[in-house]
Design an enzyme around this catalytic site. Structure first.
Site, PDB file in Angstrom:
ATOM      1  N   GLU A  73      -6.522  -0.855  -0.840  1.00 43.78           N
ATOM      2  CA  GLU A  73      -5.683   0.023  -1.670  1.00 43.78           C
ATOM      3  C   GLU A  73      -5.177  -0.686  -2.919  1.00 43.78           C
ATOM      4  O   GLU A  73      -5.160  -0.117  -4.014  1.00 43.78           O
ATOM      5  CB  GLU A  73      -4.494   0.566  -0.864  1.00 43.78           C
ATOM      6  N   PHE A  96      -3.219   8.324   2.541  1.00 43.82           N
ATOM      7  CA  PHE A  96      -1.868   8.696   2.985  1.00 43.82           C
ATOM      8  C   PHE A  96      -0.875   7.982   2.074  1.00 43.82           C
ATOM      9  O   PHE A  96      -1.043   6.793   1.792  1.00 43.82           O
ATOM     10  CB  PHE A  96      -1.630   8.242   4.435  1.00 43.82           C
ATOM     11  N   ASP A  98       1.747   6.809   2.693  1.00 40.82           N
ATOM     12  CA  ASP A  98       2.339   5.694   3.440  1.00 40.82           C
ATOM     13  C   ASP A  98       1.659   4.357   3.101  1.00 40.82           C
ATOM     14  O   ASP A  98       2.246   3.295   3.289  1.00 40.82           O
ATOM     15  CB  ASP A  98       2.197   5.959   4.940  1.00 40.82           C
ATOM     16  N   PHE A  99       0.434   4.396   2.621  1.00 37.19           N
ATOM     17  CA  PHE A  99      -0.286   3.152   2.318  1.00 37.19           C
ATOM     18  C   PHE A  99       0.169   2.543   0.996  1.00 37.19           C
ATOM     19  O   PHE A  99      -0.354   1.527   0.550  1.00 37.19           O
ATOM     20  CB  PHE A  99      -1.804   3.390   2.274  1.00 37.19           C
ATOM     21  N   ILE A 100       1.133   3.170   0.378  1.00 40.56           N
ATOM     22  CA  ILE A 100       1.607   2.714  -0.926  1.00 40.56           C
ATOM     23  C   ILE A 100       2.152   1.283  -0.859  1.00 40.56           C
ATOM     24  O   ILE A 100       2.171   0.565  -1.848  1.00 40.56           O
ATOM     25  CB  ILE A 100       2.700   3.675  -1.460  1.00 40.56           C
ATOM     26  N   HIS A 142       1.917   7.676   8.952  1.00 41.69           N
ATOM     27  CA  HIS A 142       0.993   8.624   8.325  1.00 41.69           C
ATOM     28  C   HIS A 142       1.659   9.970   8.023  1.00 41.69           C
ATOM     29  O   HIS A 142       0.983  10.972   7.881  1.00 41.69           O
ATOM     30  CB  HIS A 142      -0.221   8.894   9.234  1.00 41.69           C
TER      31      HIS A 142
END
Lengths: 343, 330
Positions: A73, A96, A98-100, A142
């Site tokens: 990412e 998602f 959330d993977f930020i 997620h």
């Protein structure tokens, strides 16, 4: 001509039109071509992203424009920033939101700030498509709703479509915008259907939509919360209370004037936001409206948000987590008890 | 390690040699001037100096044009100068003035000039890798033969972005060259302490790309290795990892007492390893440039930096209204 299609089809169609209109538009992300068109892979079609939103696009536009990236990412969101800075108009899919955590630097310190830091010389026409929202039993990593957090970053625009029509029009606006736009899709809305024109159209970024006109109470909603707001409006209508429901659509910058005008008319405001309750979009709206419309208010500004905990897994707990009509009605009762007496 | 002894066959043209000598001098004079002006309290913020590492930026950028891209580091002034950024604009930027290259909004750590292919010094260690990869994606997609060079320090080689960036560039065969400036210190931490691999170049093996270690004080060696890597990239053969071994003359930032350097290390800052001296000797020995030409460039460079200081000091501070401009594109 309009026809009923799903939100997922509307998003896919927007990307297809944008790519047909401008060959600088490329797509990047994990599994977005899903192996299709790779040497030795004999399936004509594969994933099209984990949710299938980009399905079919690699067949039309080829792997040069629909780029499967490694699960990296930080690498590919940053590469999308670099590609945008050097002349392309990438649409990067972050599976998602959330993977930020992996790639926030590229949004927080690089893409959002290059134009300002470089004295106006850089342009980052980047759209990051991502997903948010609880309701799929996907638990704490997620299911988060982080759009408000992104909206706190100067230089970033954040849009949250609520239905197939706004999804298509907002995505076309985002891709044509010369800034870093985060386009956040509620994964639980992908299957909902709605009227969508076949042709090209845009929904303006920064403009809220008054979904239902009312005179007694303003309810501002974000994304899927629109449907909670409408349910509340229906229930209160039975008691003679007219609710104005505003679909915010853009979280950053949000449409202060539309909300302000509505509150001036109704004197009461509830904001429904699925994000965790502190420092989110709802608190920002409450702060600004409290400042700009204090004299018009007939009661405190109320926010209905998720509680201050991670998203739980168990179905019953997750139901408790997501704001619903029952919770909003409870809050509304405190605001409109005097109106109920009159009516 | 590759040195100029092994590279005698490489011929710099006279024009290129003049450019190289002038660029290295401009970097050195620019940095030494900042060193003085910072301690005199004339410059706000943090300043990270590049003096002593001139052969790397210069040797690499000697192979690039404005159509090529670079990403840079905290220690970015040398890269900016070598990539052709306006020196007056740079000095004004570091002074925080309106005529600065970034209108006084970026400062030393964020100087950029996209028109020159300079995608920014970077205040985040390791921030440049993905951005250079993105420039490589653009180049490959547009098929325009541009390359992107990612300059980074030995410290940044331990960031995740290093691995993600090189892996992406290598697997997609992008025209990106990764140039490590190993000056021995990641801020205050010596590389012998923080790196598990003996060399940075060794890490290229993991990504199946060439990894070359070169004497970073040797202009000709850097130029030659970079040329080969850039030619490969332009030919569609993908990235190269180059490790240039050099030494940081000054501290991590200006005002840093460098207590983390041993006395031996402090003494190991020898004139005979100075990249500018080394190139001067090379140019004379090989009859590439005359002493007269060299002296003339030295004088010209001193004057250019004096002019830049005057330009910066005469430039107004930014107007208050500019606080809110350029946050978004129209």
């Amino acid at each position: 001509m309009t026809r009923k299609i799903t939100m997922m089809q509307a998003i896919n169609e927007a990307m297809q039109i944008a790519m047909e209109n401008d060959d600088k538009v490329i797509l990047m992300g994990e599994d977005i071509a899903g192996g299709a068109k790779v040497d030795g892979f004999d399936q004509e079609d594969a994933w099209g992203g984990v949710f299938g939103v980009t399905k079919g696009l690699v067949q039309q536009f080829g792997r040069e424009r629909v780029i499967d990236t490694p699960i990296s990412e930080n690498g590919y969101i940053g590469a999308a920033v670099g590609a945008a800075a050097t002349g392309l108009r990438p649409v990067a899919e972050l599976m998602f939101n959330d993977f930020i955590g992996f790639c926030l630097d590229m949004i927080l310190c690089q893409g959002s700030k290059m134009r300002y830091m470089f004295g106006g010389k850089a342009q980052i026409p980047l759209t990051i498509r991502t997903t948010h929202g609880a309701g799929a039993s996907a638990a704490a990593q997620h299911s988060q709703s982080l759009y408000g957090m992104f909206g706190a970053i100067p230089g970033v625009k954040v849009v949250v479509p609520s239905n197939p029509y706004t999804a298509k029009g907002l995505l076309l606006s985002a891709i044509e915008d010369n800034n870093l736009v985060i386009y956040s899709e509620d994964k639980t809305l992908y299957g909902i259907k709605g009227e969508v024109p076949e042709e090209y159209y845009k929904v303006e970024i920064g403009k809220a939509h008054i979904e239902r006109v009312g005179s007694d109470l303003t309810i501002v909603t974000i994304g899927k919360m629109l449907y909670v707001g409408l349910e509340v409006a229906d229930k209160l209508a039975e008691e003679g209370i007219e609710v104005e429901v505003i679909d915010l659509l853009t979280v950053a910058p949000w449409d202060q004037e539309t909300v302000l005008e509505s509150v001036k008319k109704t004197g009461r405001l509830i904001v429904i936001d699925e994000a965790n309750p502190h420092n989110n979009t709802a608190t920002d709206i409450a702060s600004v409206i409290g400042d700009r419309a204090f004299d018009y208010l007939d009661g405190p500004i109320k926010t209905v948000c998720a509680p201050n905990c991670p998203v739980p897994f168990a179905t019953n707990l997750e139901e408790l987590y997501i704001p619903n009509a029952e919770k909003v009605l409870k809050v509304a009762d405190e605001l409109i008890f005097d109106l109920k007496k009159v009516k | 390690m590759t040195t100029n002894k092994a590279l005698q066959e490489v011929q710099l043209t006279e024009e290129k040699a003049l450019w190289v000598y002038e660029t290295m001098h401009n970097i050195r004079n620019f940095e030494n001037t900042l060193h003085k002006h910072f301690s005199a309290g004339l410059i706000p913020g943090f300043v990270h100096l590049y003096a002593g590492e001139e052969a790397i930026a210069t040797g690499v950028c000697a192979n690039l044009t404005d159509a090529d891209y670079i990403t840079s580091t905290h220690r970015g002034h040398g890269h900016c100068i070598a990539k052709g950024c306006d020196i007056n604009g740079m000095m004004a930027e570091i002074y925080g003035r309106e005529d600065g290259l970034c209108k006084g909004k970026g400062g030393s750590m964020h100087i950029a000039d996209v028109d020159k292919g300079m995608l920014g010094a970077n205040g985040i260690v390791g921030g440049g890798f993905p951005i250079a990869v993105g420039a490589g994606i653009t180049s490959k997609y547009l098929n325009n033969q541009s390359v992107a060079v990612c300059f980074f320090g030995d410290g940044a080689s331990n960031e995740g972005t290093f691995h993600e960036g090189i892996n992406m560039a290598a697997s997609m065969k992008l025209p990106v060259i990764f140039v490590c400036e190993n000056n021995g210190f990641a801020e205050a931490t010596p590389i012998r302490y923080s790196s598990a691999s003996k060399t940075i170049a060794d890490r290229a093996k993991a990504y199946d790309i060439p990894g070359i270690r070169v004497d970073g004080n040797d202009l000709v060696a850097v130029y030659t290795v970079a040329k080969e890597a850039i030619d490969r990239a332009r030919a569609g053969e993908g990235p190269t990892l180059i490790e240039c071994v050099t030494y940081r003359n000054y501290g991590h930032f200006e005002g840093d007492e460098q207590k983390y350097k041993t006395n031996k290390e402090k003494k190991l800052h020898p004139v005979d390893k100075d990249p500018i001296n080394l190139f001067k000797e090379y140019a004379i020995e090989n009859n590439l440039l005359t002493k007269k030409q060299l002296t003339s460039i030295e004088k010209k460079s001193v004057k250019a930096i004096e002019e830049a200081v005057k330009f910066a000091q005469n430039s107004p501070i930014p107007k208050s209204e500019s606080l809110l401009t350029d946050v978004f594109a129209d």
